[in-house]
Design a protein around this motif. Structure first.
Motif, PDB file in Angstrom:
ATOM      1  N   GLU A  14      -2.371 -60.091   4.805  1.00 31.82           N
ATOM      2  CA  GLU A  14      -1.610 -59.313   5.789  1.00 31.82           C
ATOM      3  C   GLU A  14      -0.327 -58.752   5.185  1.00 31.82           C
ATOM      4  N   ALA A  15       0.222 -59.453   4.193  1.00 31.69           N
ATOM      5  CA  ALA A  15       1.464 -59.012   3.567  1.00 31.69           C
ATOM      6  C   ALA A  15       1.339 -59.150   2.061  1.00 31.69           C
ATOM      7  N   GLU A  16       1.873 -58.177   1.337  1.00 31.66           N
ATOM      8  CA  GLU A  16       1.956 -58.201  -0.122  1.00 31.66           C
ATOM      9  C   GLU A  16       3.408 -57.923  -0.475  1.00 31.66           C
ATOM     10  N   GLY A  17       4.102 -58.914  -1.049  1.00 28.44           N
ATOM     11  CA  GLY A  17       5.539 -58.784  -1.226  1.00 28.44           C
ATOM     12  C   GLY A  17       6.267 -59.095   0.075  1.00 28.44           C
ATOM     13  N   ARG A  18       7.506 -58.619   0.189  1.00 35.35           N
ATOM     14  CA  ARG A  18       8.320 -58.905   1.368  1.00 35.35           C
ATOM     15  C   ARG A  18       7.736 -58.251   2.616  1.00 35.35           C
ATOM     16  N   SER A  19       7.956 -58.927   3.749  1.00 31.80           N
ATOM     17  CA  SER A  19       7.347 -58.487   5.001  1.00 31.80           C
ATOM     18  C   SER A  19       8.356 -58.594   6.134  1.00 31.80           C
ATOM     19  N   ASP A  20       8.172 -57.785   7.165  1.00 31.54           N
ATOM     20  CA  ASP A  20       8.989 -57.883   8.369  1.00 31.54           C
ATOM     21  C   ASP A  20       8.476 -58.946   9.335  1.00 31.54           C
ATOM     22  N   ASP A  21       7.357 -59.559   9.006  1.00 31.77           N
ATOM     23  CA  ASP A  21       6.753 -60.568   9.877  1.00 31.77           C
ATOM     24  C   ASP A  21       7.378 -61.928   9.567  1.00 31.77           C
TER      25      ASP A  21
END
Length: 383
Positions: A277-284
């Motif tokens: 769902e996320a690769e690197g930094r995420s807002d989640d």
């Protein structure tokens, strides 16, 4: 099912154990540093480990040459090294004084293909008395962890005992087989796995793929794991390639990204690191953000080591050694790159004591451009 094992007492820089059988208290998150014991500065960093803003890395000498697809590295108590060959399925002892190589034997059951084969190595935390060597490898059906008796008194080629499988069932694939193993300061075995190309496995806590596993030396789920009865320590990983602890027993791991970001992560038990769902930094907020991230052409990280207040990370596609100075579980300054393009692909980096590292190249793995003498082990001085 017996549980999984992990690699290298050689990655340890802290030798004490947690008192309750759980993971070290310092395996904290960047967002909320964990409680630790011992003297520390107001910044939360252990006194005396402040890394300089700018560091250095210089190759002091070439220790050994002519290695075939080297992958795992384990320093022996006498100062020599054990190195695995991914494609040959063998373990070789390297005399760090003379560079002499002695093949100890071939590990039965290894089925090399693609990124799979004989991968990580680690010595038992009781190696002085039990002489056990742990290895992670790809078999015909799965990835697994075995342990073998190393008998130095037997003839060359016959010094490895029959492998005892302590953990199996880790998904295998042509890609993303994980493979790094290391014993932590708590004397438990940590195992980095990949999702074998099946991205859905990473978020499935019932799967062993795309995880960091924490096992007893016998391969059972370790006491204090975040999910009862499970070997899973953290999840949401794509392909964990490096494991190392800092001087306050906090675990860090390197991870391959897909096309955008490679990662260095501070590992907190039970946390979700986002893939796919996320690769690197995420807002989640449900995903644990990395300490640092790189474009995939700059890194494609493999092994990591802790020395002189920094994490040192070997880059394959990036063909460089990265330094990430730490402030607790955060990067204290921008990462620095060294040895860029000088030695080709870099696979494994291990503390050699003080300001020294052992660094293993990876140019004979089918993706590099081998030069005369490849592959090699280098001694590197860092600050």
């Amino acid at each position: 099912m017996p549980a999984v094992l992990a690699t290298a007492a050689l990655l340890l820089t802290a030798g004490c154990s947690s008192g309750d059988g759980g993971p070290p208290d310092g395996a904290g998150s960047a967002a909320s540093p964990s409680r630790t014991t011992g003297q520390s500065s107001p910044s939360g960093r252990a006194t005396g480990e402040t890394p300089p803003a700018k560091g250095s890395a210089k190759v002091v000498r070439t220790v050994a040459t002519g290695l075939d697809s080297p992958w795992g590295l384990a320093p022996l108590p006498d100062g020599d090294l054990l190195v695995s060959s991914r494609d040959e399925g063998t373990i070789t002892q390297v005399d760090t004084g003379t560079g002499r190589k002695t093949e100890l034997g071939e590990v039965p059951g290894v089925s090399p293909a693609g990124e799979g084969g004989l991968l990580g190595l680690a010595l038992s935390p009781d190696y002085a008395s039990d002489h056990m060597v742990y290895a992670y490898f790809t078999s015909a059906s799965d990835n697994r962890v075995v342990r073998m008796l190393y008998d130095e008194d037997k003839p060359s080629g016959e010094q490895l005992g029959a492998p005892d499988t302590i953990f199996k069932g880790i998904p295998k694939g042509v890609i993303h087989n994980g493979g790094r193993i290391a014993f932590g300061p708590d004397r438990m075995l940590y195992v980095g796995t990949g999702e074998s190309g099946d991205t859905g496995l990473s978020q499935d806590r019932e799967s062993l793929g795309g995880k960091i596993l924490r096992l007893t030396p016998e391969g059972e789920p370790a006491p204090g794991n975040p999910f009862a009865g499970s070997p899973v320590h953290s999840y949401g990983h794509r392909n964990v390639q490096g494991l190392a602890w800092d001087s306050r027993q906090r675990l860090f791991a390197s991870e391959f990204g897909q096309e955008t970001w490679d990662e260095l992560n501070a590992i907190k038990p039970g946390d979700n690191y986002g893939w796919p769902e996320a690769e690197g930094r995420s807002d989640d907020s449900g995903f644990h953000d990395p300490v640092a991230q790189w474009s995939t052409d700059e890194a494609s990280p493999s092994g990591i080591a802790y020395a002189k207040g920094s994490i040192w990370m070997a880059g394959l596609r990036g063909q460089r050694l990265w330094r990430i100075p730490l402030e607790g579980t955060r990067a204290a300054a921008a990462p620095q790159a060294f040895l860029e393009g000088e030695y080709g692909r870099l696979r494994t980096v291990v503390p050699a004591g003080g300001d020294r590292l052992w660094l293993v190249t990876s140019n004979t793995d089918g993706r590099g451009a081998p030069k005369d003498g490849d592959d090699r082990i280098l001694e590197v001085r860092v600050r």
